[in-house]
Write an enzyme that holds these catalytic residues in place. Structure first.
Site, PDB file in Angstrom:
ATOM      1  N   ALA A  39      30.089 -12.918 -11.581  1.00 44.56           N
ATOM      2  CA  ALA A  39      29.321 -13.848 -10.741  1.00 44.56           C
ATOM      3  C   ALA A  39      29.842 -13.955  -9.308  1.00 44.56           C
ATOM      4  O   ALA A  39      29.064 -14.174  -8.381  1.00 44.56           O
ATOM      5  CB  ALA A  39      29.321 -15.228 -11.385  1.00 44.56           C
ATOM      6  N   GLN A  71      28.293  -8.084 -15.306  1.00 38.08           N
ATOM      7  CA  GLN A  71      27.967  -9.243 -16.140  1.00 38.08           C
ATOM      8  C   GLN A  71      26.807 -10.004 -15.518  1.00 38.08           C
ATOM      9  O   GLN A  71      26.319 -10.964 -16.102  1.00 38.08           O
ATOM     10  CB  GLN A  71      29.179 -10.189 -16.205  1.00 38.08           C
ATOM     11  CG  GLN A  71      30.419  -9.590 -16.841  1.00 38.08           C
ATOM     12  CD  GLN A  71      31.615 -10.531 -16.688  1.00 38.08           C
ATOM     13  OE1 GLN A  71      32.228 -10.619 -15.624  1.00 38.08           O
ATOM     14  NE2 GLN A  71      31.937 -11.243 -17.741  1.00 38.08           N
ATOM     15  N   HIS A 119      24.902  -8.232 -19.703  1.00 35.23           N
ATOM     16  CA  HIS A 119      24.237  -9.484 -20.076  1.00 35.23           C
ATOM     17  C   HIS A 119      22.751  -9.453 -19.744  1.00 35.23           C
ATOM     18  O   HIS A 119      22.096 -10.489 -19.668  1.00 35.23           O
ATOM     19  CB  HIS A 119      24.929 -10.679 -19.410  1.00 35.23           C
ATOM     20  CG  HIS A 119      26.350 -10.864 -19.878  1.00 35.23           C
ATOM     21  ND1 HIS A 119      27.301 -11.553 -19.170  1.00 35.23           N
ATOM     22  CD2 HIS A 119      26.991 -10.433 -20.993  1.00 35.23           C
ATOM     23  CE1 HIS A 119      28.457 -11.539 -19.833  1.00 35.23           C
ATOM     24  NE2 HIS A 119      28.296 -10.860 -20.938  1.00 35.23           N
ATOM     25  N   CYS A 135       9.235  -4.846 -30.129  1.00 38.39           N
ATOM     26  CA  CYS A 135       8.946  -3.433 -29.840  1.00 38.39           C
ATOM     27  C   CYS A 135       9.591  -2.942 -28.548  1.00 38.39           C
ATOM     28  O   CYS A 135       9.542  -1.752 -28.243  1.00 38.39           O
ATOM     29  CB  CYS A 135       7.433  -3.190 -29.797  1.00 38.39           C
ATOM     30  SG  CYS A 135       6.658  -3.780 -28.287  1.00 38.39           S
ATOM     31  N   CYS A 139       2.372  -5.241 -28.989  1.00 36.57           N
ATOM     32  CA  CYS A 139       2.368  -5.456 -30.445  1.00 36.57           C
ATOM     33  C   CYS A 139       1.964  -6.873 -30.852  1.00 36.57           C
ATOM     34  O   CYS A 139       1.874  -7.167 -32.042  1.00 36.57           O
ATOM     35  CB  CYS A 139       3.738  -5.104 -31.033  1.00 36.57           C
ATOM     36  SG  CYS A 139       5.021  -6.340 -30.713  1.00 36.57           S
ATOM     37  N   SER A 181      35.027 -11.537 -11.079  1.00 35.95           N
ATOM     38  CA  SER A 181      34.968 -12.021 -12.461  1.00 35.95           C
ATOM     39  C   SER A 181      36.265 -12.737 -12.789  1.00 35.95           C
ATOM     40  O   SER A 181      37.344 -12.277 -12.405  1.00 35.95           O
ATOM     41  CB  SER A 181      34.777 -10.852 -13.429  1.00 35.95           C
ATOM     42  OG  SER A 181      34.878 -11.311 -14.772  1.00 35.95           O
ATOM     43  N   ILE A 214      35.269 -11.672  -1.331  1.00 31.24           N
ATOM     44  CA  ILE A 214      34.964 -10.324  -1.812  1.00 31.24           C
ATOM     45  C   ILE A 214      34.335  -9.445  -0.733  1.00 31.24           C
ATOM     46  O   ILE A 214      34.790  -8.324  -0.472  1.00 31.24           O
ATOM     47  CB  ILE A 214      34.046 -10.419  -3.045  1.00 31.24           C
ATOM     48  CG1 ILE A 214      34.853 -11.012  -4.201  1.00 31.24           C
ATOM     49  CG2 ILE A 214      33.473  -9.063  -3.419  1.00 31.24           C
ATOM     50  CD1 ILE A 214      34.016 -11.619  -5.285  1.00 31.24           C
TER      51      ILE A 214
HETATM   52 ZN    ZN Z   1       6.010  -5.985 -28.683  1.00 31.27          ZN
END
Ligand code: ZN
Length: 248
Positions: A22, A99, A119, A130, A155, A194, A237
């Protein structure tokens, strides 16, 4: 300078895997959903089994989706994402294991196949029966009108869910397998943004280090793995990574 040390590690590496949490996206204005003041402080999470068992809980998850989208949809990749993208483009980084569910690595230009989402992804939905992909608009437009729950267009299943991994939901097998293959093939693992406390995701950097790779951590705060890494940088960062990689 810590960004020089990071630069040296990057230059010496042949095959890097980047692991993100995050923290790389908070610099784009996306709150860390698990931190104090994060969204899970305001709402109790909907567990996977409750989603399956109850139409009302499914409605609740779509209501929350509309709330969280207000933040996620506005967010754009930041300097940290751009630095990661440059390393991928230059062939230094083989894979980005994340993540995060915000899709910002892809938005920064990292090819879809290089991003391993542990995630899941919150920018589209899929059918749990499906696998059919559904775009959010097809779901949210009728839901916002009168809370009509989606049905799979392929489906007919009522179990169409945002393509994220909920609390209590099994980890995605394909992503876990790809992450393991990339982890065991790298000679440098860089964990970015993280706190490295959520497992099994946080197990990948450990696996890389045990396998002989160098391990660098870049995070604003201390992490659980700091004593274990070859380099730890506690700083912003985008600033550190942008300098290390020469990206503005
Ligand atoms: Zn489906």
């Amino acid at each position: 300078m810590s960004d020089d040390k990071l630069r040296n590690l990057i230059e010496a590496a042949n095959r890097i895997v980047i692991f993100t949490g995050a923290g790389i996206s908070t610099e784009s204005g996306i709150p860390d959903f698990r931190s104090p003041g994060g969204i899970w402080d305001q709402f109790k999470p909907v567990y996977f089994q409750d989603f399956m068992d109850s139409a009302e809980m499914r409605r609740e998850t779509w209501r929350r989706k509309i709330e969280t989208d207000k933040t996620i949809k506005k967010a754009e990749p930041n300097r940290g994402h751009r630095a990661v993208e440059k390393l991928v483009r230059e062939g230094k980084v083989a894979a980005v294991i994340t993540q995060n569910i915000d899709g910002l690595h892809q938005a920064s230009g990292v090819p879809e196949e290089k991003v391993i989402e542990l995630h899941g992804n919150s920018t589209y939905a899929s059918c749990l029966d499906c696998g059919e992909r559904h775009e959010m608009e097809e779901i949210l437009t009728p839901f916002e009108r009168d809370e009509t729950l989606p049905k799979c267009k392929n489906c007919g299943s009522p179990y169409v869910k945002t393509a994220t991994i909920s609390f209590g939901q099994q980890m995605p097998e394909d992503a876990m397998r790809s992450a393991e293959i990339e982890t065991l093939a790298c000679d440098l693992m860089i964990a970015i943004g993280s706190s490295l406390v959520v497992y099994p995701a946080a197990g990948f950097p450990v696996m890389a280090k045990r396998n002989g790779a160098k391990y660098a951590i870049l995070n604003r705060d201390e992490t659980e793995h700091d004593g274990y890494a070859d380099l730890v940088i506690n700083d912003e960062i985008g600033y550190v990574l942008g300098n290390a990689v020469n990206v503005n």
